[in-house]
Scaffold this active site. Structure first.
Site, PDB file in Angstrom:
ATOM      1  N   GLY A  55      10.900  -5.108  19.085  1.00 61.36           N
ATOM      2  CA  GLY A  55       9.935  -5.808  19.521  1.00 61.36           C
ATOM      3  C   GLY A  55      11.405  -6.584  20.585  1.00 61.36           C
ATOM      4  N   CYS A  82      13.146  -1.627  12.900  1.00 66.07           N
ATOM      5  CA  CYS A  82      13.628  -2.529  13.969  1.00 66.07           C
ATOM      6  C   CYS A  82      13.654  -3.761  14.226  1.00 66.07           C
ATOM      7  CB  CYS A  82      14.087  -2.231  15.572  1.00 66.07           C
ATOM      8  SG  CYS A  82      15.064  -2.324  16.643  1.00 66.07           S
ATOM      9  N   TYR A  83      12.638  -3.954  15.110  1.00 67.72           N
ATOM     10  CA  TYR A  83      12.439  -5.958  15.015  1.00 67.72           C
ATOM     11  C   TYR A  83      11.690  -6.408  14.073  1.00 67.72           C
ATOM     12  CZ  TYR A  83       9.893 -10.325  16.521  1.00 67.72           C
ATOM     13  OH  TYR A  83       9.710 -11.511  16.468  1.00 67.72           O
ATOM     14  N   HIS A 169      15.768   3.613  14.981  1.00 66.78           N
ATOM     15  CA  HIS A 169      13.914   3.795  15.540  1.00 66.78           C
ATOM     16  C   HIS A 169      14.031   5.613  14.865  1.00 66.78           C
ATOM     17  CE1 HIS A 169      12.513   0.268  17.546  1.00 66.78           C
ATOM     18  NE2 HIS A 169      14.476   0.558  18.280  1.00 66.78           N
ATOM     19  N   GLU A 171      11.611   6.978  15.378  1.00 68.40           N
ATOM     20  CA  GLU A 171      10.436   7.737  16.093  1.00 68.40           C
ATOM     21  C   GLU A 171      10.602   8.199  18.163  1.00 68.40           C
ATOM     22  OE1 GLU A 171      10.335   4.454  15.785  1.00 68.40           O
ATOM     23  OE2 GLU A 171      10.581   3.174  17.616  1.00 68.40           O
ATOM     24  N   SER A 223     -13.577  14.164  38.203  1.00 71.86           N
ATOM     25  CA  SER A 223     -11.788  13.736  39.292  1.00 71.86           C
ATOM     26  C   SER A 223     -10.894  15.294  39.448  1.00 71.86           C
ATOM     27  CB  SER A 223     -11.081  12.638  38.991  1.00 71.86           C
ATOM     28  OG  SER A 223     -10.233  13.258  37.834  1.00 71.86           O
ATOM     29  N   GLY A 224     -11.856  16.458  38.375  1.00 71.10           N
ATOM     30  CA  GLY A 224     -10.997  17.195  38.571  1.00 71.10           C
ATOM     31  C   GLY A 224      -9.229  16.861  37.875  1.00 71.10           C
ATOM     32  N   GLY A 225      -8.764  16.180  37.562  1.00 65.41           N
ATOM     33  CA  GLY A 225      -7.566  15.425  36.437  1.00 65.41           C
ATOM     34  C   GLY A 225      -8.045  15.932  34.969  1.00 65.41           C
ATOM     35  N   VAL A 226      -7.061  15.779  33.942  1.00 62.29           N
ATOM     36  CA  VAL A 226      -7.199  16.416  32.823  1.00 62.29           C
ATOM     37  C   VAL A 226      -8.599  15.714  32.200  1.00 62.29           C
ATOM     38  CG1 VAL A 226      -6.175  16.261  30.939  1.00 62.29           C
ATOM     39  CG2 VAL A 226      -4.716  17.474  33.131  1.00 62.29           C
ATOM     40  N   ASP A 227      -8.034  13.778  32.419  1.00 62.44           N
ATOM     41  CA  ASP A 227      -9.060  13.454  30.990  1.00 62.44           C
ATOM     42  C   ASP A 227     -10.313  13.549  31.822  1.00 62.44           C
ATOM     43  OD1 ASP A 227      -6.814  12.229  30.426  1.00 62.44           O
ATOM     44  OD2 ASP A 227      -6.895  10.037  31.111  1.00 62.44           O
ATOM     45  N   SER A 228     -10.493  13.608  33.047  1.00 59.53           N
ATOM     46  CA  SER A 228     -12.036  13.333  33.336  1.00 59.53           C
ATOM     47  C   SER A 228     -12.546  14.974  32.739  1.00 59.53           C
ATOM     48  CB  SER A 228     -12.160  12.852  34.896  1.00 59.53           C
ATOM     49  OG  SER A 228     -11.749  14.122  35.755  1.00 59.53           O
ATOM     50  N   SER A 229     -11.498  15.755  33.338  1.00 58.30           N
ATOM     51  CA  SER A 229     -12.106  17.556  33.335  1.00 58.30           C
ATOM     52  C   SER A 229     -12.525  17.403  31.279  1.00 58.30           C
ATOM     53  CB  SER A 229     -10.985  18.312  33.338  1.00 58.30           C
ATOM     54  OG  SER A 229     -11.709  18.063  34.659  1.00 58.30           O
ATOM     55  N   LYS A 370      -2.434  10.812  24.912  1.00 53.92           N
ATOM     56  CA  LYS A 370      -2.703  12.248  26.781  1.00 53.92           C
ATOM     57  C   LYS A 370      -2.611  13.330  25.834  1.00 53.92           C
ATOM     58  CE  LYS A 370      -3.499  13.042  31.168  1.00 53.92           C
ATOM     59  NZ  LYS A 370      -3.963  11.886  32.042  1.00 53.92           N
TER      60      LYS A 370
END
Ligand code: XMP
Length: 544
Positions: A55, A82-83, A169, A171, A223-229, A370
């Site tokens: 944080g 960390c925090y 960290h 990660e 839209s042709g983008g990754v998510d909507s495809s 993603k």
């Protein structure tokens, strides 16, 4: 749906999403919740483990984010980072103080290998530190199991209570054995079996969508983008022709993109759905005529999208479900999940649902990052050029043409951009060949292997986003024996992790020269090619 779950409690740290992703890489499902989430809710989810993130503040600052002592009494293993580590100490009676010097960056650390967190790693390695405060006194029952030159408690644990704390960290990739340490916590200490997989996600989602949708109608703006495809493919597999996809070609897409989308989802493509392509190019160009101000362009393009979609939706009539390609970072960033409430309003096409007659929204990708969306896309059999598309702004080429937009300028920037992408792809493939890396399209590879290949085996200079933009500058040149007065194309290529900051990518000179000479020779109306060196800040990635 998920039997096993680890919960990340978000205290506003910049790596919170990364923590969740790393847990999922251990094949364990993971969700992020704000530190404000009531304890009973957390307990009711019966997580196998809890991770407290970093944080921005000090745990002792007034009004600092905190948690209740009871969180540590649930009998569920807790790991503070960390925090989160400092909070764990403070809440349980230890002490956290300001250090004389900030410990920041790669730091050599010595580990006590008798701790279950460090099973299988070397006694000494590099970790990523980023803190002003340090644990000056551990809470009762804890023992220190790692230290650095400046930090006596780089890690500590109370095995009896199942409580663990790391000052660094794990990660971030700079921590050499971070993945192993998180694996040890999630799979070892929490005892997760690790049965979360992308293929099981696709299969369970298909079942879930079927039982929810029944014989209802679903509408999706593609839209042709990754998510909507990926969403279209998932819905197509689940409910087939109960799905209608409306694809608005606003004439501001990359070269051939409209046809590529239509080839996959339209007639003769891989899916049996209703595909409506709206060719709205002329309409958009007319609306944009003479408009030069970037924000106004964005607004016009966004609003026109809603108008066009609305008209199509009216023709289709009432539907039961409107599907949206919301993904997990959208949920977290809009403040619904975690703490970091950075809302990039210009990235969303807001207001859509108000204009369509539907009963319910479905968001089947809402839990995915993603990368996971891309993996699901591969699972669903989408072609790699769709799955690995670079980010492309909603307003499209409209904001890659500086000043007013015309059909002619769109043609110029599309052609230049296609050459640029082609040459980068060619150079990357050559680099892979020289380095003995098989091509990603090679047959017989699993989804994970294809993903790794396409994603993680690029040349070191490979940009995360790159495109051509049309500057509004015309200048004098000479071509043959003729004087020209043509446009300058700007090439942009950036390296970035989060798209909030970026640096110009070090694309090899030879590649840039090839791109330059092809653009000059092949694209009418261009007599100059510039390479944009600006980082973000002070620049932005897009030029408008
Ligand atoms: P900037 O230009 O803000 O871009 O540095 C950061 C990332 O966001 C994308 N971008 C947009 N995406 N609508 C979008 O959907 C927009 O208006 C927009 N503007 C920028 C950009 O491509 C980059 O990935």
């Amino acid at each position: 749906m998920q039997a096993e779950k680890v919960i990340v409690i978000d205290f506003g740290g910049q790596y919170n999403q990364l923590v969740a992703r790393r847990v999922r890489e251990c094949n364990v499902y993971c969700e992020i919740y704000s530190y404000r989430t009531p304890l009973e809710e957390i307990a009711a989810m019966k997580p196998k483990g809890i991770i407290l993130t970093g944080g921005p503040n000090s745990v002792y600052a007034e009004g600092a984010a905190t948690c209740s002592k009871e969180l540590f009494e649930l009998g569920i293993p807790v790991l503070g980072l960390c925090y989160g580590a400092q909070l764990l100490m403070q809440v349980l009676g230890g002490r956290v103080e300001r250090a004389t010097a900030r410990e920041y960056g790669k730091t050599k650390t010595a580990f006590d290998l008798s701790s279950a967190m460090f099973s299988g790693i070397p006694e000494e390695s590099i970790v990523w530190m980023s803190h002003f405060d340090y644990i000056s006194k551990m809470a009762e029952g804890f023992r220190s199991v790692a230290h650095t030159d400046n930090c006596p408690v780089a890690a500590c644990e109370d095995v009896g209570r199942g409580l663990y704390a790391l000052q660094f960290h794990p990660e971030v990739l700079h921590t050499e054995y971070g993945k192993e340490i998180l694996w040890n916590f999630v799979r070892g200490i929490c005892g997760c079996a690790g049965d979360w997989r992308m293929d099981s996600f696709v299969e369970t989602q298909i079942e879930a969508i079927r039982s929810k949708v029944g014989d209802g109608k679903v509408l999706l703006a593609l839209s042709g983008g990754v998510d909507s495809s990926v969403l279209a493919a998932l819905l197509a597999r689940a409910v087939g022709n109960q799905l209608t996809c409306v694809f608005v070609d606003h004439g501001l897409l990359r070269k051939n993109e409209g046809d590529e989308v239509a080839a996959v989802f339209g007639e003769g493509g891989a899916f049996d759905i209703n595909f409506v392509r709206v060719n709205a190019q002329e309409r958009y160009y007319k609306k944009l005529e003479g408009v030069t101000e970037p924000e106004r362009k964005r607004k016009i393009i966004g609003e026109e999208f809603i108008r066009v979609f609305e008209e199509e939706a009216k023709k289709i009539g009432a539907v039961d479900f409107l599907a949206q390609g919301t993904i997990y970072p959208d949920v977290v960033e809009s403040g619904l999940g975690g703490e970091s409430a950075v809302i990039k309003s210009h990235h969303n096409v807001g207001g859509l649902p108000d204009f369509v007659d539907f009963k319910e929204i479905i968001e089947p990708l809402r839990d995915l990052f993603k990368d996971e969306v891309r993996k699901a896309g591969l699972e669903l059999g989408l072609p790699e050029y769709l799955v690995f598309r670079q980010p492309f702004p909603g307003p499209g080429l409209g904001i890659r043409i500086i000043g007013d937009v015309t059909a002619e300028k769109v043609r110029i920037v599309q052609d230049a951009d296609a050459i640029y992408r082609e040459e980068i792809a060619r150079a990357a493939e050559e680099w892979k060949k020289e380095n003995g890396i098989v091509a990603s399209g090679e047959s017989g590879l699993s989804v994970s292997e294809r993903f790794e290949l396409a994603y993680n085996s690029n040349p070191p200079w490979m940009p995360d986003q790159y495109f051509a933009a049309l500057t509004n500058m015309q200048s004098v040149g000479v071509m043959g024996d003729e004087r020209t007065y043509d446009y300058a194309i700007a090439l942009r290529a950036v390296r970035t992790v989060d798209f909030m900051t970026a640096e110009a990518a070090n694309v090899p000179w030879q590649v840039l020269q090839t791109v330059m000479s092809r653009i000059i020779n092949e694209v009418r109306g261009v007599n100059r090619v510039l390479y944009d060196l600006t980082s973000k800040p002070p620049g932005t990635i897009e030029m408008e």
